[in-house]
Design an enzyme around this catalytic site. Structure first.
Site, PDB file in Angstrom:
ATOM      1  N   SER A   1      12.435   6.569   6.969  1.00 60.70           N
ATOM      2  CA  SER A   1      12.142   6.326   8.380  1.00 60.70           C
ATOM      3  C   SER A   1      12.565   4.907   8.753  1.00 60.70           C
ATOM      4  O   SER A   1      12.208   3.949   8.071  1.00 60.70           O
ATOM      5  CB  SER A   1      10.641   6.513   8.610  1.00 60.70           C
ATOM      6  OG  SER A   1      10.308   6.183   9.939  1.00 60.70           O
TER       7      SER A   1
ATOM      8  N   CYS B   1       2.192  -2.235  15.476  1.00 59.48           N
ATOM      9  CA  CYS B   1       2.098  -1.927  14.048  1.00 59.48           C
ATOM     10  C   CYS B   1       1.380  -3.033  13.283  1.00 59.48           C
ATOM     11  O   CYS B   1       1.668  -4.219  13.461  1.00 59.48           O
ATOM     12  CB  CYS B   1       3.511  -1.739  13.490  1.00 59.48           C
ATOM     13  SG  CYS B   1       3.532  -1.474  11.704  1.00 59.48           S
TER      14      CYS B   1
ATOM     15  N   SER C   1      12.166   5.862  14.401  1.00 56.46           N
ATOM     16  CA  SER C   1      10.980   5.564  15.223  1.00 56.46           C
ATOM     17  C   SER C   1      11.472   5.141  16.601  1.00 56.46           C
ATOM     18  O   SER C   1      11.815   3.983  16.813  1.00 56.46           O
ATOM     19  CB  SER C   1      10.176   4.440  14.562  1.00 56.46           C
ATOM     20  OG  SER C   1       9.794   4.852  13.278  1.00 56.46           O
TER      21      SER C   1
ATOM     22  N   CYS D   1       6.835  -7.162   6.754  1.00 56.06           N
ATOM     23  CA  CYS D   1       7.981  -6.592   7.479  1.00 56.06           C
ATOM     24  C   CYS D   1       8.585  -7.674   8.363  1.00 56.06           C
ATOM     25  O   CYS D   1       7.863  -8.510   8.911  1.00 56.06           O
ATOM     26  CB  CYS D   1       7.519  -5.407   8.344  1.00 56.06           C
ATOM     27  SG  CYS D   1       8.903  -4.469   9.052  1.00 56.06           S
TER      28      CYS D   1
ATOM     29  N   CYS E   1      -0.754   6.081   9.699  1.00 51.49           N
ATOM     30  CA  CYS E   1       0.524   5.486  10.093  1.00 51.49           C
ATOM     31  C   CYS E   1       0.326   4.167  10.821  1.00 51.49           C
ATOM     32  O   CYS E   1      -0.445   4.096  11.774  1.00 51.49           O
ATOM     33  CB  CYS E   1       1.220   6.425  11.071  1.00 51.49           C
ATOM     34  SG  CYS E   1       2.697   7.132  10.430  1.00 51.49           S
TER      35      CYS E   1
ATOM     36  N   CYS F   1       3.533   8.519   0.924  1.00 54.33           N
ATOM     37  CA  CYS F   1       4.082   7.594   1.906  1.00 54.33           C
ATOM     38  C   CYS F   1       4.177   6.241   1.204  1.00 54.33           C
ATOM     39  O   CYS F   1       3.159   5.681   0.802  1.00 54.33           O
ATOM     40  CB  CYS F   1       3.133   7.545   3.115  1.00 54.33           C
ATOM     41  SG  CYS F   1       3.578   6.316   4.331  1.00 54.33           S
TER      42      CYS F   1
ATOM     43  N   GLU G   1       0.821  -1.205   0.000  1.00 56.74           N
ATOM     44  CA  GLU G   1       0.000   0.000   0.000  1.00 56.74           C
ATOM     45  C   GLU G   1       0.855   1.255   0.000  1.00 56.74           C
ATOM     46  O   GLU G   1       1.960   1.269   0.556  1.00 56.74           O
ATOM     47  CB  GLU G   1      -0.926  -0.016   1.223  1.00 56.74           C
ATOM     48  CG  GLU G   1      -1.952  -1.143   1.116  1.00 56.74           C
ATOM     49  CD  GLU G   1      -2.895  -1.248   2.304  1.00 56.74           C
ATOM     50  OE1 GLU G   1      -3.957  -1.838   2.131  1.00 56.74           O
ATOM     51  OE2 GLU G   1      -2.569  -0.738   3.394  1.00 56.74           O
TER      52      GLU G   1
ATOM     53  N   CYS H   1       7.392  -4.849  15.669  1.00 56.38           N
ATOM     54  CA  CYS H   1       6.840  -3.804  16.532  1.00 56.38           C
ATOM     55  C   CYS H   1       5.413  -4.199  16.919  1.00 56.38           C
ATOM     56  O   CYS H   1       4.568  -4.434  16.058  1.00 56.38           O
ATOM     57  CB  CYS H   1       6.853  -2.463  15.810  1.00 56.38           C
ATOM     58  SG  CYS H   1       8.481  -2.009  15.218  1.00 56.38           S
TER      59      CYS H   1
ATOM     60  N   GLY I   1       7.072  -2.064   5.695  1.00 50.87           N
ATOM     61  CA  GLY I   1       8.454  -2.547   5.622  1.00 50.87           C
ATOM     62  C   GLY I   1       9.462  -1.668   6.317  1.00 50.87           C
ATOM     63  O   GLY I   1       9.169  -0.555   6.758  1.00 50.87           O
TER      64      GLY I   1
ATOM     65  N   ASN J   1      -2.641   5.028  16.185  1.00 50.68           N
ATOM     66  CA  ASN J   1      -3.812   4.478  15.503  1.00 50.68           C
ATOM     67  C   ASN J   1      -4.015   3.053  15.975  1.00 50.68           C
ATOM     68  O   ASN J   1      -3.203   2.186  15.658  1.00 50.68           O
ATOM     69  CB  ASN J   1      -3.597   4.488  13.994  1.00 50.68           C
ATOM     70  CG  ASN J   1      -3.460   5.901  13.504  1.00 50.68           C
ATOM     71  OD1 ASN J   1      -4.357   6.706  13.648  1.00 50.68           O
ATOM     72  ND2 ASN J   1      -2.295   6.209  12.965  1.00 50.68           N
TER      73      ASN J   1
END
Ligand code: SAH
Length: 348
Positions: free
Chosen positions: A197, A121, A220, A114, A339, A107, A94, A118, A165, A296
């Site tokens: 990032s 996420c 991050s 990934c 995010c 973005c 995406e 985390c 990723g 989020n």
């Protein structure tokens, strides 16, 4: 077994020229094919009419021409657009367009899934299937640029590698895609408008510095206390904050560029005074800026955004110490484009 054909658009101009020289042809042939692929947007070798038939056959035998396809586009009430991008082998990633008053930001994703874990996420819930090729990253940017022109009458102004990723785990391809985005033959965009990032891979941050990259770096961070960070980002056990600090010092020494620390604040996780104090101390290592992002929820109920007084306390403490801090509200929540929400439901 026959070797798998290579994605010809993953080669940069020099590599394509070198290929032709290696088979006894002229470097110029590489330039011609490069123009077909990038300026004329050829989707087949057959279309390359100024290239001899035998050369076209040779290309056909060795390479494929891959293009991405925007499978589904969703527009949020706030103008954010999310593309589900289908890759040649059926995987989906995406990318998001975020328009604000002063900028239009893309973005983009750098991997299918990934490999990091985390806990907060959505992408981390997907296994890492593969790295994206440089052209697959570049094509996401082009698709978003076109949408921005169509819906907002303006081109893209910024790019952030904050989609699916970990960009520094796909180092070469990410750098190659940026080379193309910034080249006059690509989008001619200034590297100052691009931000990579990372969750924090010290060795690769040092490599970025040694490679003297001109784009911006965001980290991050989310906690400046090892045991807290390891509990929410378990890979921190292997790359502890001490190593991360070293790599940041090296980055600043080489590039003289400040780093943006992204920071989420959760109830009962990093909402104590000692969490704030640790962040303030961490921010003294090199010149930096802190970006407090709104969390989020990803529907597991474990992580909850801390209340706004805690955010204020963080902000006050940082400002008192002369550290720039911004507090960001999320965009595109209604279409799962915010995010950390990118995980394309179809591939779950
Ligand atoms: N792997 C890279 C880039 C992808 S994540 C990195 O970690 O930086 C992009 C940003 O979204 C990171 O700052 C990440 O911490 C943040 N993020 C992840 N999940 C989130 C969530 N649920 N809510 C808000 N931000 C999130």
């Amino acid at each position: 077994m026959k070797e798998k054909k290579k994605d010809i658009r993953a080669l940069n101009k020099k590599e394509l020229q070198d290929f032709f020289v290696s088979i006894g042809d002229k470097s110029f042939r590489g330039t011609q094919v490069y123009e077909w692929l990038w300026s004329k947007g050829a989707h087949s070798f057959e279309a390359m009419t100024n290239i001899s038939k035998s050369t076209r056959q040779l290309l056909e035998d060795n390479f494929v021409i891959n293009h991405i396809e925007v499978d589904e586009m969703q527009r949020s009430k706030d103008g954010t657009i999310k593309n589900a991008v289908k890759l040649h082998d059926g995987f989906t990633v995406e990318s998001v367009l975020i328009p604000t008053y002063s900028r239009t930001t893309a973005c983009v994703s750098s991997q299918v899934g990934c490999s990091l874990d985390c806990k907060f996420c959505a992408t981390a819930k997907l296994k890492r299937m593969r790295n994206l090729n440089p052209d697959e990253i570049y094509d996401q940017v082009v698709a978003i640029d076109q949408e921005s022109r169509l819906y907002n009458n303006r081109p893209l102004s910024n790019i952030v590698f904050m989609g699916m990723g970990e960009p520094l785990m796909n180092y070469n391809n990410v750098l190659k895609s940026i080379e193309k985005i910034t080249s006059p033959e690509g989008l001619g965009m200034s590297p100052k408008r691009i931000t990579v990032s990372t969750s924090g891979v010290p060795k690769m941050i040092k490599k970025l510095a040694d490679d003297e990259v001109k784009f911006n770096l965001a980290l991050s961070l989310h906690s400046a206390i090892d045991e807290v960070r390891t509990s929410i980002m378990p890979f921190n056990k292997n790359f502890p904050l001490e190593d991360l600090k070293d790599s940041l010092v090296h980055w600043y020494f080489k590039t003289k560029k400040r780093v943006t620390y992204e920071y989420l604040i959760w109830k009962d996780i990093n909402d104590r005074q000692k969490d704030i104090d640790a962040l303030v101390e961490f921010c003294k290592i090199i010149p930096c800026k802190v970006n407090i992002i709104e969390y989020n929820p990803i529907d597991d109920g474990i992580f909850q955004q801390a209340n706004s007084q805690i955010t204020d306390r963080y902000q006050d403490a940082l400002e008192k110490n002369g550290i720039t801090v911004t507090v960001r509200r999320s965009r595109g929540k209604d279409i799962d484009a915010a995010c950390g929400q990118l995980a394309n439901k179809s591939s779950k």
